[in-house]
Design a protein around this motif. Sequence first.
Motif, PDB file in Angstrom:
ATOM      1  N   GLY A   1     -23.207   5.025  -1.129  1.00  0.00           N
ATOM      2  CA  GLY A   1     -23.389   5.169  -2.568  1.00  0.00           C
ATOM      3  C   GLY A   1     -22.456   6.172  -3.215  1.00  0.00           C
ATOM      4  O   GLY A   1     -22.418   6.277  -4.440  1.00  0.00           O
ATOM      5  N   GLN A   2     -21.707   6.903  -2.424  1.00  0.00           N
ATOM      6  CA  GLN A   2     -20.782   7.917  -2.942  1.00  0.00           C
ATOM      7  C   GLN A   2     -19.570   7.234  -3.577  1.00  0.00           C
ATOM      8  O   GLN A   2     -19.090   6.213  -3.092  1.00  0.00           O
ATOM      9  N   THR A   3     -19.069   7.797  -4.689  1.00  0.00           N
ATOM     10  CA  THR A   3     -17.850   7.259  -5.302  1.00  0.00           C
ATOM     11  C   THR A   3     -16.653   8.022  -4.780  1.00  0.00           C
ATOM     12  O   THR A   3     -16.693   9.244  -4.625  1.00  0.00           O
ATOM     13  N   VAL A   4     -15.581   7.284  -4.503  1.00  0.00           N
ATOM     14  CA  VAL A   4     -14.356   7.860  -3.953  1.00  0.00           C
ATOM     15  C   VAL A   4     -13.207   7.454  -4.862  1.00  0.00           C
ATOM     16  O   VAL A   4     -13.148   6.307  -5.321  1.00  0.00           O
ATOM     17  N   GLU A   5     -12.293   8.399  -5.143  1.00  0.00           N
ATOM     18  CA  GLU A   5     -11.131   8.106  -5.975  1.00  0.00           C
ATOM     19  C   GLU A   5      -9.876   8.155  -5.117  1.00  0.00           C
ATOM     20  O   GLU A   5      -9.694   9.084  -4.334  1.00  0.00           O
ATOM     21  N   PHE A   6      -9.021   7.154  -5.288  1.00  0.00           N
ATOM     22  CA  PHE A   6      -7.736   7.103  -4.596  1.00  0.00           C
ATOM     23  C   PHE A   6      -6.644   7.211  -5.659  1.00  0.00           C
ATOM     24  O   PHE A   6      -6.582   6.389  -6.575  1.00  0.00           O
ATOM     25  N   ASP A   7      -5.789   8.233  -5.535  1.00  0.00           N
ATOM     26  CA  ASP A   7      -4.766   8.449  -6.558  1.00  0.00           C
ATOM     27  C   ASP A   7      -3.349   8.114  -6.089  1.00  0.00           C
ATOM     28  O   ASP A   7      -2.406   8.251  -6.862  1.00  0.00           O
ATOM     29  N   LYS A   8      -3.197   7.654  -4.865  1.00  0.00           N
ATOM     30  CA  LYS A   8      -1.880   7.231  -4.391  1.00  0.00           C
ATOM     31  C   LYS A   8      -1.672   5.754  -4.727  1.00  0.00           C
ATOM     32  O   LYS A   8      -1.679   4.892  -3.863  1.00  0.00           O
ATOM     33  N   VAL A   9      -1.489   5.477  -6.014  1.00  0.00           N
ATOM     34  CA  VAL A   9      -1.290   4.113  -6.492  1.00  0.00           C
ATOM     35  C   VAL A   9       0.212   3.846  -6.529  1.00  0.00           C
ATOM     36  O   VAL A   9       0.960   4.530  -7.218  1.00  0.00           O
ATOM     37  N   LEU A  10       0.660   2.851  -5.785  1.00  0.00           N
ATOM     38  CA  LEU A  10       2.088   2.567  -5.656  1.00  0.00           C
ATOM     39  C   LEU A  10       2.574   1.541  -6.665  1.00  0.00           C
ATOM     40  O   LEU A  10       3.746   1.566  -7.061  1.00  0.00           O
ATOM     41  N   LEU A  11       1.711   0.617  -7.102  1.00  0.00           N
ATOM     42  CA  LEU A  11       2.096  -0.439  -8.032  1.00  0.00           C
ATOM     43  C   LEU A  11       0.872  -0.862  -8.825  1.00  0.00           C
ATOM     44  O   LEU A  11      -0.238  -0.919  -8.282  1.00  0.00           O
ATOM     45  N   VAL A  12       1.076  -1.159 -10.113  1.00  0.00           N
ATOM     46  CA  VAL A  12      -0.006  -1.648 -10.965  1.00  0.00           C
ATOM     47  C   VAL A  12       0.503  -2.875 -11.710  1.00  0.00           C
ATOM     48  O   VAL A  12       1.584  -2.841 -12.303  1.00  0.00           O
ATOM     49  N   GLU A  13      -0.286  -3.970 -11.675  1.00  0.00           N
ATOM     50  CA  GLU A  13       0.044  -5.188 -12.414  1.00  0.00           C
ATOM     51  C   GLU A  13      -1.056  -5.410 -13.430  1.00  0.00           C
ATOM     52  O   GLU A  13      -2.230  -5.491 -13.076  1.00  0.00           O
TER      53      GLU A  13
END
Length: 105
Positions: A31-43
């Motif tokens: 139930g824990q929320t996790v954030e990932f900030d190593k985004v390499l590409l966004v479409e």
Amino acid sequence: MYAIVEINGQQFKVEEGKKLFVNHIKDSEEGQTVEFDKVLLVENGDSITVGAPTVEGAKVVAEVKKPLVKGDKVIVFKMKRRKDYRKKNGHRQQFTEVVIKSVNA
């Protein structure tokens, strides 16, 4: 809308609502929320944003469904013929199941 994100050294294509099995995330709870900030590409529709190396201000928010999931057993068998040498070893990789809640760019 989708994004390519790096999670624990592996790259994944993520979309909202998609279920992923990523390498085990330590100290994670159900139930824990996790954030990932190593985004390499966004479409987003027709526009594609490629980071150098990451897209600034972009992040992926996910929720942990199962903190520890074991993968299939892999058998490692070593043998040297005519030398009476045999070693058998097994391994089960540990994963964390996450569901992508949102892709923010």
